[in-house]
Design a protein around this motif. Structure first.
Motif, PDB file in Angstrom:
ATOM      1  N   LYS A   1       0.839  -1.196   0.000  1.00  0.00           N
ATOM      2  CA  LYS A   1       0.000   0.000   0.000  1.00  0.00           C
ATOM      3  C   LYS A   1       0.875   1.247   0.000  1.00  0.00           C
TER       4      LYS A   1
ATOM      5  N   GLY B   1      -7.696   8.452   5.931  1.00  0.00           N
ATOM      6  CA  GLY B   1      -6.520   7.603   6.143  1.00  0.00           C
ATOM      7  C   GLY B   1      -6.823   6.132   5.929  1.00  0.00           C
TER       8      GLY B   1
ATOM      9  N   ASP C   1      -4.899   2.301   4.362  1.00  0.00           N
ATOM     10  CA  ASP C   1      -4.198   1.239   5.107  1.00  0.00           C
ATOM     11  C   ASP C   1      -5.172   0.093   5.372  1.00  0.00           C
TER      12      ASP C   1
ATOM     13  N   LYS D   1      -0.570   8.405  13.421  1.00  0.00           N
ATOM     14  CA  LYS D   1      -1.258   8.494  12.138  1.00  0.00           C
ATOM     15  C   LYS D   1      -0.693   7.528  11.093  1.00  0.00           C
TER      16      LYS D   1
HETATM   17 MG    MG Z   1      -2.179   7.370   6.116  1.00  0.00          MG
END
Ligand code: MG
Ligand code: ADP
Ligand code: ASP
Length: 468
Positions: free
Chosen positions: A5, A209, A212, A267
Motif C-alpha cells: 500500500k 486515512g 491502510d 497516524k
Molecule cells: Mg495514512
C-alpha cells in the motif's frame, strides 16, 4: 502473495511515483504475486472535500480552481513517467472525466445547498480513482503488466458513509474472484484505497486515512503472506518524528501495541488496519518509500520482550467534559444517563475517568462536539441541577490525550512514577489519567500548550531515543 500500500506522499510527485514503482518491482522479485493499493496523491482528498464544502456554501470558484490544479498535478506525473503517447492521452482524458464529474457534483451540491455524507463520499473518493490508473500506467511503462481496479467492485461495506465498515464475507468473495485471475496471469492489480461500495453499489469511504485499512482487508481476503504499508517515514517510531526529532524506529510491535498506538493518534497506521490482519495472523510491515533499505517495523501476533514503554502518541483537538456535584454521590444512574446522552448525540468517547469519591464524572470527546454535548447534558440533568445534586456541567477545550504504549508495562512497577516524575519535575500539569485494562497503555490528558513538551520529556524519561 504480497500486498503493498502506498500512502499520499508516496504518490505525491513524479519522483515519489518512481520510488513506489521501484518498490513494486522489488517486491515482484520476492514474490510472483503482488497486489498494490494506492492512496490519492497527497493533499488531493483534502482539496476535493474543500471544494465540496465550498460548493455547499455557494462558492463555485473553489472546485474550478481544484479542477485545474488537480489536472496539472496528475498530468505532470504522466508526462514525466509514461512514455507511450496514446497511453498518456487516455490517462489525461480519464483525469479530465473525473474532474468533470467533480464539477457536476459540486454544482448539484451548490443547488441543493447541502453536502450529504453520501455526496461527500463520492467526491472524496475521486482522488484514488485518478491515482490508481496513473500508478498502473507508470508500472506498465516499466514493463510490469499492471491493471487498475476500482475497489467499489471489491470492497462491500455497510452504508455508514464517511466511516463505512466492510462486510467481510461478501468482500472476500468479490475480491478473490476479481483479483485471483489477474494474479494468476502474473499481472499486478492496482487497487484504489479508501473507497468501497454498499451491496447496492453506492460508493462509500472507509474513513480518512483508510487506505491502510483497504490493504489489510484485501490482504486478509487473499491470504497474503504480508501486508506492506509504504509511507514517508522509517516505519512506526517511538513518537511522531515531526514532534520528536530523536524518535527511533520500533523494529517489532505486537498487534495489540500497534493497535493502541494507532488508536491513540500514531497516524502512520489507520486504527482499523490491524483488525483483519489479527484474525488471519497476517504480518504487517511498515516501510519508507523514500528509504526502502532503511529501518522498518514488523507487526505480528508475537509479544516482544524488549522495552517496557515503547512509544508515546497523541490525539489533538479534544475537550474534556466534567459533570460535577457533591450531591451526585449515591444517586444511581447518573453515569448511565450521562453516557446515554452522549451516545444519543452520536459522539464517541475517547477516554473516561471518574474520581472514586463519585463527585465528578469526566470524559474526553472531540472538541467540535463539546458545546452540543454540554447543552444536551444540561437538558437531561435539569432536575439534578435544580436540586443541586449536580453543581455544574462544563467542558475544557484545547486538550490533548497523550498515550504511553508498550505491552512490557504490564506488571512492571515504577512506570507511573517515572511518567509522572517526568511531568512534575518539568512543571507539566496532568488534567486526568486513565489506564486501559490491557495495561499496554496509560493515557494522560494535558493542555494543548503543554503537549509537545510533555511528549519530549516522556520520550526522554523512558530513553526512547536509545531504542534499536
Ligand atoms: Mg495514512
Ligand atoms: P501516508 O500518506 O503514507 O498514509 P500518513 O501521513 O497517513 O502517511 O502517516 C505518516 C505520518 O504519520 C508520518 O509522516 C508521521 O508524521 C506521522 N506519525 C505520527 N506518529 C507516528 C509514529 N509514532 N511513527 C511514525 N510516524 C508517525
Ligand atoms: N486519500 C484518503 C485520505 O486522505 C485515504 C488515505 O490517504 O489513506 O484520507
Amino acid at each position: 502473495m504480497l500486498v503493498l500500500k502506498f500512502g499520499g506522499t508516496s504518490v505525491g510527485s513524479p519522483e515519489a511515483f518512481a520510488h513506489a514503482a521501484d518498490a513494486v518491482i522489488g517486491a515482484r522479485e520476492q514474490d510472483r504475486q503482488v497486489v498494490v493499493v494506492t492512496s490519492a496523491m497527497s493533499g488531493v482528498t483534502d482539496a476535493l472535500i474543500a471544494s465540496a464544502e465550498a460548493a455547499e456554501a455557494g462558492d463555485l470558484t473553489s472546485y474550478q480552481r481544484s479542477q485545474s490544479e488537480l489536472l496539472d498535478r496528475h498530468r505532470e506525473v504522466a508526462e514525466v513517467l509514461v512514455s507511450d503517447e496514446s497511453e498518456r492521452a487516455t490517462l489525461v482524458q480519464w483525469f479530465q472525466d473525473r474532474l468533470d464529474e467533480l464539477g457536476r457534483l459540486c454544482q448539484s451540491i451548490a443547488v441543493l445547498g447541502e453536502l450529504t455524507p453520501r455526496g461527500r463520499d463520492v467526491v472524496s473518493g475521486l482522488g484514488e480513482r485518478m491515482s490508481a490508473p496513473l500508478l498502473a500506467s507508470v508500472l506498465r511503462d516499466r514493463g510490469v503488466e499492471a491493471r487498475a481496479v476500482e475497489a467499489t467492485h471489491l470492497i462491500v461495506t455497510d452504508d455508514r458513509f464517511g466511516e463505512a465498515a466492510p462486510i467481510m464475507d461478501a468482500t472476500c468473495k468479490k475480491a478473490r474472484s476479481a483479483l485471483l485471475p489477474v494474479l494468476e496471469r502474473g499481472a499486478v492489480p492496482v487497487v484504489t484505497g479508501f473507497i468501497g461500495a454498499t451491496e447496492r453499489g453506492i460508493p462509500t469511504t472507509l474513513g480518512r486515512g483508510g487506505s491502510d485499512y483497504s490493504a489489510s482487508i484485501l490482504g486478509a481476503c487473499l491470504g497474503a503472506e504480508e501486508v506492506q504499508i509504504w509511507t514517508d517515514v522509517n516505519g512506526v517510531m517511538t513518537a511522531n518524528p515531526k514532534t520528536v526529532p530523536e524518535a527511533r524506529t520500533l523494529p517489532r510491535l505486537s498487534y495489540t501495541e500497534a493497535a493502541e498506538m494507532a488508536y491513540f493518534g500514531a497516524k502512520v497506521l489507520h486504527p482499523k488496519t490491524l483488525l483483519p490482519a489479527v484474525e488471519k495472523r497476517i504480518p504487517i510491515r511498515v516501510l519508507n518509500t523514500f528509504n526502502p533499505d532503511g529501518p522498518s517495523t514488523l507487526i505480528t501476533g508475537e509479544e516482544n520482550s524488549y522495552g517496557t514503554v515503547k512509544a508515546i502518541t497523541s490525539i489533538e483537538n479534544l475537550s474534556i467534559v466534567n459533570v460535577e456535584g457533591r450531591g451526585m454521590m449515591g444517586v444511581p444512574g447518573i453515569a448511565a444517563r450521562t453516557f446515554g446522552t452522549v451516545a444519543r448525540e452520536g459522539v464517541s468517547v475517547l477516554m473516561i475517568s471518574q474520581a472514586s469519591s463519585e463527585q465528578s464524572i469526566c470524559f474526553v470527546i472531540p472538541q467540535k462536539d463539546s458545546q452540543r454535548v454540554v447543552k444536551s447534558l444540561e437538558e437531561e440533568m435539569t432536575r439534578e441541577l435544580a436540586r443541586r445534586q449536580i453543581d455544574r456541567i462544563y467542558s475544557i477545550d484545547d486538550i490533548v490525550i497523550l498515550a504511553v504504549v508498550g505491552a512490557g508495562m504490564r506488571g512492571t512497577p515504577g512506570i507511573a512514577a517515572r511518567l509522572f516524575g517526568a511531568m512534575g519535575s518539568n512543571n507539566l500539569n496532568v488534567i486526568a489519567i486513565a489506564q486501559g485494562s490491557s495495561e499496554a497503555n496509560i493515557s494522560l490528558v494535558v493542555a494543548r500548550d503543554d503537549a509537545e513538551e510533555s511528549i519530549r520529556q516522556i520520550h526522554q524519561a523512558f530513553e526512547l531515543d536509545k531504542v534499536g
